[in-house]
Design a protein around this motif. Sequence first.
Motif, PDB file in Angstrom:
ATOM      1  N   ASP A 108       3.962  -2.432   5.890  1.00 28.25           N
ATOM      2  CA  ASP A 108       4.528  -1.373   5.040  1.00 28.25           C
ATOM      3  C   ASP A 108       3.694  -1.186   3.782  1.00 28.25           C
ATOM      4  OD1 ASP A 108       6.552  -0.983   6.867  1.00 28.25           O
ATOM      5  OD2 ASP A 108       7.994  -2.235   5.782  1.00 28.25           O
ATOM      6  N   ALA A 109       3.250  -2.279   3.185  1.00 31.97           N
ATOM      7  CA  ALA A 109       2.430  -2.191   1.972  1.00 31.97           C
ATOM      8  C   ALA A 109       1.107  -1.484   2.266  1.00 31.97           C
ATOM      9  CB  ALA A 109       2.178  -3.584   1.402  1.00 31.97           C
ATOM     10  N   GLU A 110       0.495  -1.815   3.391  1.00 31.54           N
ATOM     11  CA  GLU A 110      -0.765  -1.172   3.768  1.00 31.54           C
ATOM     12  C   GLU A 110      -0.560   0.317   4.013  1.00 31.54           C
ATOM     13  OE1 GLU A 110      -2.802  -5.130   5.829  1.00 31.54           O
ATOM     14  OE2 GLU A 110      -1.762  -3.671   7.079  1.00 31.54           O
ATOM     15  N   LEU A 111       0.551   0.679   4.641  1.00 27.43           N
ATOM     16  CA  LEU A 111       0.827   2.100   4.892  1.00 27.43           C
ATOM     17  C   LEU A 111       1.021   2.873   3.592  1.00 27.43           C
ATOM     18  CD1 LEU A 111       3.168   1.806   7.983  1.00 27.43           C
ATOM     19  CD2 LEU A 111       0.897   2.852   7.928  1.00 27.43           C
ATOM     20  N   ARG A 112       1.669   2.251   2.603  1.00 26.77           N
ATOM     21  CA  ARG A 112       1.831   2.921   1.301  1.00 26.77           C
ATOM     22  C   ARG A 112       0.473   3.139   0.646  1.00 26.77           C
ATOM     23  NH1 ARG A 112       6.407  -0.506   1.148  1.00 26.77           N
ATOM     24  NH2 ARG A 112       5.275  -2.065  -0.059  1.00 26.77           N
ATOM     25  N   VAL A 113      -0.409   2.138   0.734  1.00 29.73           N
ATOM     26  CA  VAL A 113      -1.753   2.270   0.173  1.00 29.73           C
ATOM     27  C   VAL A 113      -2.537   3.344   0.917  1.00 29.73           C
ATOM     28  CG1 VAL A 113      -3.965   1.083  -0.139  1.00 29.73           C
ATOM     29  CG2 VAL A 113      -1.835  -0.074  -0.765  1.00 29.73           C
ATOM     30  N   VAL A 114      -2.421   3.376   2.243  1.00 27.81           N
ATOM     31  CA  VAL A 114      -3.117   4.393   3.050  1.00 27.81           C
ATOM     32  C   VAL A 114      -2.696   5.786   2.609  1.00 27.81           C
ATOM     33  CG1 VAL A 114      -3.212   5.437   5.357  1.00 27.81           C
ATOM     34  CG2 VAL A 114      -3.539   2.984   5.087  1.00 27.81           C
ATOM     35  N   GLN A 115      -1.405   6.007   2.452  1.00 24.43           N
ATOM     36  CA  GLN A 115      -0.918   7.330   2.074  1.00 24.43           C
ATOM     37  C   GLN A 115      -1.505   7.777   0.734  1.00 24.43           C
ATOM     38  OE1 GLN A 115       3.310   7.599   1.603  1.00 24.43           O
ATOM     39  NE2 GLN A 115       3.297   9.832   1.763  1.00 24.43           N
ATOM     40  N   LEU A 116      -1.507   6.896  -0.235  1.00 24.99           N
ATOM     41  CA  LEU A 116      -2.029   7.255  -1.554  1.00 24.99           C
ATOM     42  C   LEU A 116      -3.548   7.416  -1.532  1.00 24.99           C
ATOM     43  CD1 LEU A 116       0.299   4.975  -3.682  1.00 24.99           C
ATOM     44  CD2 LEU A 116       0.358   7.470  -3.537  1.00 24.99           C
ATOM     45  N   ALA A 117      -4.243   6.551  -0.798  1.00 20.70           N
ATOM     46  CA  ALA A 117      -5.700   6.660  -0.700  1.00 20.70           C
ATOM     47  C   ALA A 117      -6.090   7.947   0.013  1.00 20.70           C
ATOM     48  CB  ALA A 117      -6.279   5.450   0.029  1.00 20.70           C
ATOM     49  N   ALA A 118      -5.354   8.301   1.056  1.00 18.95           N
ATOM     50  CA  ALA A 118      -5.639   9.538   1.797  1.00 18.95           C
ATOM     51  C   ALA A 118      -5.377  10.765   0.929  1.00 18.95           C
ATOM     52  CB  ALA A 118      -4.797   9.595   3.060  1.00 18.95           C
ATOM     53  N   ASP A 119      -4.484  10.625  -0.058  1.00 19.72           N
ATOM     54  CA  ASP A 119      -4.228  11.720  -0.998  1.00 19.72           C
ATOM     55  C   ASP A 119      -5.283  11.813  -2.086  1.00 19.72           C
ATOM     56  OD1 ASP A 119      -1.963  12.524   0.321  1.00 19.72           O
ATOM     57  OD2 ASP A 119      -0.583  11.440  -0.997  1.00 19.72           O
TER      58      ASP A 119
ATOM     59  N   GLU B 158      -5.368   3.994  -9.656  1.00 20.34           N
ATOM     60  CA  GLU B 158      -4.188   4.863  -9.626  1.00 20.34           C
ATOM     61  C   GLU B 158      -3.148   4.342  -8.633  1.00 20.34           C
ATOM     62  OE1 GLU B 158      -6.137   9.207 -10.727  1.00 20.34           O
ATOM     63  OE2 GLU B 158      -6.289   8.451  -8.677  1.00 20.34           O
ATOM     64  N   ILE B 159      -3.618   3.885  -7.474  1.00 25.84           N
ATOM     65  CA  ILE B 159      -2.712   3.331  -6.468  1.00 25.84           C
ATOM     66  C   ILE B 159      -2.033   2.080  -7.019  1.00 25.84           C
ATOM     67  CG2 ILE B 159      -2.580   2.263  -4.181  1.00 25.84           C
ATOM     68  CD1 ILE B 159      -5.006   4.054  -3.395  1.00 25.84           C
ATOM     69  N   ALA B 160      -2.812   1.223  -7.658  1.00 25.15           N
ATOM     70  CA  ALA B 160      -2.271  -0.016  -8.228  1.00 25.15           C
ATOM     71  C   ALA B 160      -1.198   0.286  -9.261  1.00 25.15           C
ATOM     72  CB  ALA B 160      -3.397  -0.833  -8.851  1.00 25.15           C
ATOM     73  N   THR B 161      -1.447   1.242 -10.108  1.00 29.09           N
ATOM     74  CA  THR B 161      -0.468   1.620 -11.126  1.00 29.09           C
ATOM     75  C   THR B 161       0.797   2.145 -10.481  1.00 29.09           C
ATOM     76  OG1 THR B 161      -2.230   2.131 -12.699  1.00 29.09           O
ATOM     77  CG2 THR B 161      -0.069   3.115 -13.126  1.00 29.09           C
TER      78      THR B 161
ATOM     79  N   HIS C  29      -7.112  -5.264  -7.360  1.00 30.54           N
ATOM     80  CA  HIS C  29      -7.635  -6.207  -6.369  1.00 30.54           C
ATOM     81  C   HIS C  29      -6.732  -6.235  -5.128  1.00 30.54           C
ATOM     82  CE1 HIS C  29      -9.642  -9.727  -4.742  1.00 30.54           C
ATOM     83  NE2 HIS C  29      -8.443 -10.252  -4.540  1.00 30.54           N
ATOM     84  N   THR C  30      -5.429  -6.180  -5.331  1.00 27.70           N
ATOM     85  CA  THR C  30      -4.491  -6.158  -4.205  1.00 27.70           C
ATOM     86  C   THR C  30      -4.688  -4.899  -3.379  1.00 27.70           C
ATOM     87  OG1 THR C  30      -2.886  -7.487  -5.423  1.00 27.70           O
ATOM     88  CG2 THR C  30      -2.038  -6.186  -3.566  1.00 27.70           C
ATOM     89  N   VAL C  31      -4.873  -3.775  -4.049  1.00 29.46           N
ATOM     90  CA  VAL C  31      -5.124  -2.510  -3.349  1.00 29.46           C
ATOM     91  C   VAL C  31      -6.396  -2.630  -2.518  1.00 29.46           C
ATOM     92  CG1 VAL C  31      -5.673  -0.059  -3.622  1.00 29.46           C
ATOM     93  CG2 VAL C  31      -3.906  -1.120  -5.063  1.00 29.46           C
TER      94      VAL C  31
END
Length: 94
Positions: A29-40, A46-49, A56-58
């Motif tokens: 789920d965490a990876e999918l949230r990052v994917v959505q924001l990165a794809a945007d 910005e994703i980390a915030t 680093h986690t992102v």
Amino acid sequence: MRGRLRKLGVRRRIPSSDRTGTGWEALTDAELRVVQLAADGKTNREIATRLFVSPHTVNTHLRHVFDKLDIKSRVDLSRIAESRLRQQVKAPLV
């Protein structure tokens, strides 16, 4: 020791083994949230915030996503994420 940790609110994490190793189904789920924001088009910072994690986690999530999807860049990620979203929209609701 476990009892003391439980009293402090620490819970034992039980790994899930029903995920595949590659492909969209392998993403957490965490990876999918990052994917959505990165794809945007969001940057790691910005994703980390937005997700209240460190850049680093992102970066770690993105590396795992790239490995699981067998891609090499954010451009590839955006392309296949958009394609997947289109497929989901076309799929009939059951």
